[in-house]
Design a protein around this motif. Structure first.
Motif, short mmCIF file in Angstrom:
data_model
loop_
_atom_site.label_atom_id
_atom_site.label_comp_id
_atom_site.label_asym_id
_atom_site.label_seq_id
_atom_site.Cartn_x
_atom_site.Cartn_y
_atom_site.Cartn_z
N ALA A 11 11.14 17.00 15.72
CA ALA A 11 10.68 17.64 14.49
C ALA A 11 11.83 18.32 13.75
N TYR A 12 12.70 18.98 14.50
CA TYR A 12 13.83 19.65 13.86
C TYR A 12 14.73 18.66 13.13
N THR A 13 14.89 17.48 13.68
CA THR A 13 15.78 16.50 13.05
C THR A 13 15.24 16.00 11.72
N ILE A 14 13.96 16.16 11.46
CA ILE A 14 13.39 15.75 10.18
C ILE A 14 12.99 16.95 9.32
N GLY A 15 13.40 18.15 9.73
CA GLY A 15 13.20 19.33 8.89
C GLY A 15 11.89 20.04 9.06
N VAL A 16 11.21 19.84 10.19
CA VAL A 16 9.90 20.47 10.43
C VAL A 16 10.01 21.40 11.63
N PHE A 17 9.31 22.53 11.57
CA PHE A 17 9.33 23.47 12.70
C PHE A 17 7.94 24.06 12.91
N PRO A 18 7.64 24.57 14.10
CA PRO A 18 6.30 25.10 14.40
C PRO A 18 6.23 26.62 14.25
N MET A 19 5.04 27.10 13.93
CA MET A 19 4.75 28.53 13.93
C MET A 19 3.30 28.72 14.37
N ALA A 20 3.03 29.86 14.98
CA ALA A 20 1.66 30.22 15.33
C ALA A 20 1.11 31.19 14.28
N GLU A 21 -0.20 31.24 14.17
CA GLU A 21 -0.83 32.16 13.23
C GLU A 21 -0.56 33.61 13.61
N SER A 22 -0.52 33.88 14.92
CA SER A 22 -0.29 35.23 15.42
C SER A 22 0.24 35.15 16.84
N HIS A 23 0.65 36.28 17.37
CA HIS A 23 1.27 36.28 18.70
C HIS A 23 0.28 35.95 19.81
N ASP A 24 -1.03 36.08 19.54
CA ASP A 24 -2.00 35.74 20.57
C ASP A 24 -2.79 34.47 20.24
N SER A 25 -2.33 33.72 19.24
CA SER A 25 -2.97 32.46 18.88
C SER A 25 -2.71 31.41 19.95
N LEU A 26 -3.64 30.47 20.08
CA LEU A 26 -3.50 29.40 21.07
C LEU A 26 -2.92 28.13 20.47
N ASP A 27 -2.82 28.07 19.15
CA ASP A 27 -2.38 26.85 18.47
C ASP A 27 -1.06 27.05 17.74
N LEU A 28 -0.46 25.92 17.36
CA LEU A 28 0.74 25.92 16.53
C LEU A 28 0.50 25.07 15.29
N HIS A 29 1.21 25.40 14.23
CA HIS A 29 1.14 24.64 12.99
C HIS A 29 2.54 24.16 12.63
N TRP A 30 2.64 22.93 12.14
CA TRP A 30 3.92 22.40 11.70
C TRP A 30 4.21 22.85 10.28
N ILE A 31 5.41 23.35 10.05
CA ILE A 31 5.80 23.90 8.75
C ILE A 31 6.92 23.05 8.14
N ASP A 32 6.74 22.69 6.88
CA ASP A 32 7.74 21.91 6.14
C ASP A 32 7.82 22.50 4.74
N PRO A 33 8.51 23.64 4.58
CA PRO A 33 8.47 24.39 3.32
C PRO A 33 9.01 23.59 2.13
N GLU A 34 8.42 23.84 0.97
CA GLU A 34 8.91 23.22 -0.26
C GLU A 34 10.32 23.70 -0.57
N ASN A 35 10.58 24.98 -0.30
CA ASN A 35 11.92 25.55 -0.46
C ASN A 35 12.38 26.12 0.88
N ARG A 36 13.62 25.87 1.21
CA ARG A 36 14.14 26.24 2.54
C ARG A 36 15.22 27.30 2.40
N GLY A 37 15.20 28.28 3.30
CA GLY A 37 16.24 29.29 3.33
C GLY A 37 17.47 28.81 4.09
N VAL A 38 18.63 28.97 3.49
CA VAL A 38 19.90 28.55 4.10
C VAL A 38 20.93 29.64 3.86
N LEU A 39 21.70 29.97 4.88
CA LEU A 39 22.79 30.94 4.75
C LEU A 39 24.12 30.20 4.80
N PRO A 40 24.80 30.03 3.66
CA PRO A 40 26.09 29.32 3.65
C PRO A 40 27.12 30.06 4.50
#
Length: 222
Positions: A11-40
């Motif tokens: 997933a990382y190689t194609i620009g997607v990463f996972p996040m959970a809704e909360s720290h006690d959530s049982l599921d993960l969601h794949w995130i592919d933001p329209e705009n991405r944060g980058v630190l040059p």
């Protein structure tokens, strides 16, 4: 679909990463933001006050010595951060990545206690920053500068912050469109890089001086 360490790396190689809704959530969601944060890495902003702090060496900097503790502190709730996206599944999978050499930490220690730090994933010449925490003033800022200096030393070309925040914007984080990000990611994946666990005082000073005076959009020298 079961989320495994191998699937996460793909997933990382194609620009997607996972996040959970909360720290006690049982599921993960794949995130592919329209705009991405980058630190040059060549345009990070380091204020004069932060340079003074870095030169005082208020913390002992360690890398990869306590991944589990960094994860726990990044996932802990505080009065300023009542919830986090790091759930037990995130902890398990990223611990596997760490054990396989794909995840790294930068840790700030004071009197043998970890008081700040961050962790992220390394693939090719790309480093994907995941989360950071601070229990002492400037600890997360110091950890971020040490990370950037190490990535520059290790020949990385991309520091992905996923999103932009006021905290990260202080250092010059920018937003780029998804397609531009994925082109940068593709190029970074071709770069041979290695995460350096050690950084000399002279190497840090050189990096600081080369970036001192760079300006971010919301932060001026003080």
């Amino acid at each position: 679909m079961e989320i495994t360490a191998d699937l996460l790396l793909k997933a990382y190689t194609i620009g997607v990463f996972p996040m959970a809704e909360s720290h006690d959530s049982l599921d993960l969601h794949w995130i592919d933001p329209e705009n991405r944060g980058v630190l040059p890495l060549d345009k990070i902003h380091i204020s004069r006050s932060l340079r003074k702090t870095l030169r005082k060496e208020p913390f002992e900097i360690r890398c990869n010595t306590s991944f589990s503790e960094v994860l726990e502190k990044c996932s802990a709730t505080t009065s300023q951060r009542p919830d986090t996206w790091i759930n037990p599944l995130i902890k398990r999978i990223y611990t596997q990545l760490f054990e396989r050499g794909f995840a790294h930490t930068v840790e700030c220690w004071l009197d043998d206690r970890m008081v700040g730090g961050l962790y992220g994933v390394s693939l090719g010449g790309a480093f994907f920053g995941e989360s950071m925490f601070s229990r002492r003033s400037d600890a997360s800022k110091v950890a971020l500068v040490h990370l950037a200096a190490r990535l520059k030393k290790g020949n990385y070309s991309l520091l992905d912050t996923q999103f932009t925040t006021k905290h990260l914007s202080q250092f010059g984080t920018i937003e780029i469109e998804r397609e531009i990000y994925k082109q940068c990611l593709f190029e970074a994946m071709q770069v041979p890089a290695r995460f350096p666990l050690e950084l000399t005082k002279e190497e840090l000073e050189t990096y600081i001086e080369s970036n001192l005076g760079n300006k971010s959009s919301i932060y001026s020298d003080d």
